[in-house]
Write a protein that holds these residues in place. Structure first.
Motif, PDB file in Angstrom:
ATOM      1  N   THR A 124       6.684   7.949  -5.746  1.00 59.43           N
ATOM      2  CA  THR A 124       6.383   8.887  -6.830  1.00 59.43           C
ATOM      3  C   THR A 124       5.277   9.843  -6.400  1.00 59.43           C
ATOM      4  O   THR A 124       4.249   9.413  -5.883  1.00 59.43           O
ATOM      5  CB  THR A 124       5.923   8.122  -8.088  1.00 59.43           C
ATOM      6  OG1 THR A 124       6.953   7.217  -8.473  1.00 59.43           O
ATOM      7  CG2 THR A 124       5.625   9.064  -9.233  1.00 59.43           C
ATOM      8  N   ILE A 138       2.913   7.626  -3.943  1.00 60.97           N
ATOM      9  CA  ILE A 138       2.676   6.190  -4.015  1.00 60.97           C
ATOM     10  C   ILE A 138       3.918   5.549  -4.605  1.00 60.97           C
ATOM     11  O   ILE A 138       4.337   5.897  -5.710  1.00 60.97           O
ATOM     12  CB  ILE A 138       1.441   5.861  -4.884  1.00 60.97           C
ATOM     13  CG1 ILE A 138       0.189   6.533  -4.310  1.00 60.97           C
ATOM     14  CG2 ILE A 138       1.246   4.346  -4.978  1.00 60.97           C
ATOM     15  CD1 ILE A 138      -1.049   6.381  -5.174  1.00 60.97           C
ATOM     16  N   LEU A 187      -6.667   9.657 -11.030  1.00 61.95           N
ATOM     17  CA  LEU A 187      -6.011   8.350 -11.118  1.00 61.95           C
ATOM     18  C   LEU A 187      -7.012   7.241 -10.802  1.00 61.95           C
ATOM     19  O   LEU A 187      -7.053   6.208 -11.480  1.00 61.95           O
ATOM     20  CB  LEU A 187      -4.824   8.309 -10.150  1.00 61.95           C
ATOM     21  CG  LEU A 187      -3.848   7.161 -10.256  1.00 61.95           C
ATOM     22  CD1 LEU A 187      -3.139   7.153 -11.603  1.00 61.95           C
ATOM     23  CD2 LEU A 187      -2.820   7.262  -9.137  1.00 61.95           C
ATOM     24  N   LYS A 198      -1.931   0.493  -9.024  1.00 62.40           N
ATOM     25  CA  LYS A 198      -0.733   1.116  -8.479  1.00 62.40           C
ATOM     26  C   LYS A 198      -0.574   0.774  -6.997  1.00 62.40           C
ATOM     27  O   LYS A 198       0.526   0.484  -6.528  1.00 62.40           O
ATOM     28  CB  LYS A 198      -0.799   2.625  -8.681  1.00 62.40           C
ATOM     29  CG  LYS A 198       0.486   3.356  -8.374  1.00 62.40           C
ATOM     30  CD  LYS A 198       0.383   4.832  -8.706  1.00 62.40           C
ATOM     31  CE  LYS A 198       0.668   5.134 -10.133  1.00 62.40           C
ATOM     32  NZ  LYS A 198       2.027   5.069 -10.561  1.00 62.40           N
ATOM     33  N   HIS A 244      -6.471   3.471 -12.706  1.00 64.65           N
ATOM     34  CA  HIS A 244      -5.056   3.197 -12.478  1.00 64.65           C
ATOM     35  C   HIS A 244      -4.643   3.205 -11.006  1.00 64.65           C
ATOM     36  O   HIS A 244      -3.543   2.764 -10.673  1.00 64.65           O
ATOM     37  CB  HIS A 244      -4.196   4.207 -13.245  1.00 64.65           C
ATOM     38  CG  HIS A 244      -4.304   4.053 -14.722  1.00 64.65           C
ATOM     39  ND1 HIS A 244      -5.140   4.828 -15.485  1.00 64.65           N
ATOM     40  CD2 HIS A 244      -3.714   3.177 -15.573  1.00 64.65           C
ATOM     41  CE1 HIS A 244      -5.043   4.447 -16.749  1.00 64.65           C
ATOM     42  NE2 HIS A 244      -4.191   3.445 -16.829  1.00 64.65           N
ATOM     43  N   LEU A 245      -5.493   3.714 -10.113  1.00 64.65           N
ATOM     44  CA  LEU A 245      -5.104   3.821  -8.709  1.00 64.65           C
ATOM     45  C   LEU A 245      -4.972   2.456  -8.038  1.00 64.65           C
ATOM     46  O   LEU A 245      -3.939   2.171  -7.417  1.00 64.65           O
ATOM     47  CB  LEU A 245      -6.102   4.688  -7.928  1.00 64.65           C
ATOM     48  CG  LEU A 245      -5.827   4.831  -6.423  1.00 64.65           C
ATOM     49  CD1 LEU A 245      -4.455   5.437  -6.170  1.00 64.65           C
ATOM     50  CD2 LEU A 245      -6.913   5.662  -5.758  1.00 64.65           C
ATOM     51  N   GLU A 266       0.562  -2.761  -6.788  1.00 61.26           N
ATOM     52  CA  GLU A 266       1.963  -2.847  -7.213  1.00 61.26           C
ATOM     53  C   GLU A 266       2.935  -2.492  -6.085  1.00 61.26           C
ATOM     54  O   GLU A 266       3.982  -3.119  -5.944  1.00 61.26           O
ATOM     55  CB  GLU A 266       2.180  -1.905  -8.396  1.00 61.26           C
ATOM     56  CG  GLU A 266       3.589  -1.901  -8.950  1.00 61.26           C
ATOM     57  CD  GLU A 266       3.736  -0.889 -10.071  1.00 61.26           C
ATOM     58  OE1 GLU A 266       4.828  -0.282 -10.161  1.00 61.26           O
ATOM     59  OE2 GLU A 266       2.783  -0.687 -10.850  1.00 61.26           O
ATOM     60  N   VAL A 319       2.144  11.687  -6.773  1.00 55.94           N
ATOM     61  CA  VAL A 319       0.933  11.637  -7.585  1.00 55.94           C
ATOM     62  C   VAL A 319       0.384  13.046  -7.738  1.00 55.94           C
ATOM     63  O   VAL A 319      -0.161  13.405  -8.766  1.00 55.94           O
ATOM     64  CB  VAL A 319      -0.110  10.701  -6.931  1.00 55.94           C
ATOM     65  CG1 VAL A 319      -1.457  10.808  -7.610  1.00 55.94           C
ATOM     66  CG2 VAL A 319       0.393   9.272  -6.949  1.00 55.94           C
TER      67      VAL A 319
END
Length: 125
Positions: free
Chosen positions: A96, A93, A107, A116, A112-113, A119, A98
């Motif tokens: 990066t 993602i 995640l 992200k 937090h998924l 983002e 994961v």
């Protein structure tokens, strides 16, 4: 390396340069697609990963790799001792790594998924 499944997660089409090494091609694909999964053709975990992401409302680019190409995948720092077989499928993602399905679910459960995915621009809220 096989063609991606339908529903790429943003970015242009796949360009394949026969001169590229597997590692170079993988790094380029990671940089070109904000949400990408590297899988094996018969990987049931990849199906679960794609189902989770589609339930959220995103559709990743999916690339099927040969066994020897998995060794070229960048690994998350927390998975230093794992073999390439342990990383199938591997999701990236925003460039990066994961990790695999367990990392993606963790995640998501931690909340937090979705931030992200927002983002990196593959999910609008």
């Amino acid at each position: 390396m096989s063609s991606p499944n339908a529903g790429g997660g943003g970015g242009g089409g796949l360009s394949i340069d026969d001169e590229e090494t597997a590692e170079t091609r993988i790094r380029r694909l990671i940089s070109e697609h904000p949400l990408i999964i590297f899988s094996r053709s018969s990987c049931c975990l990849c199906h679960v990963m794609k189902k989770l992401l589609s339930t959220i409302g995103v559709h990743p680019t999916v690339i099927e790799l040969d066994d020897h190409e998995f060794a070229s995948l960048p690994r998350p720092s927390s998975h230093g001792g794992l073999s390439s077989r342990d990383l199938a499928p591997a999701v990236f993602i925003g460039g990066t790594c994961v990790g695999g399905l367990e990392s993606l679910v963790a995640l998501h459960l931690s909340g937090h998924l979705i931030p992200k995915l927002v983002e990196v621009g593959v999910l609008l809220v």
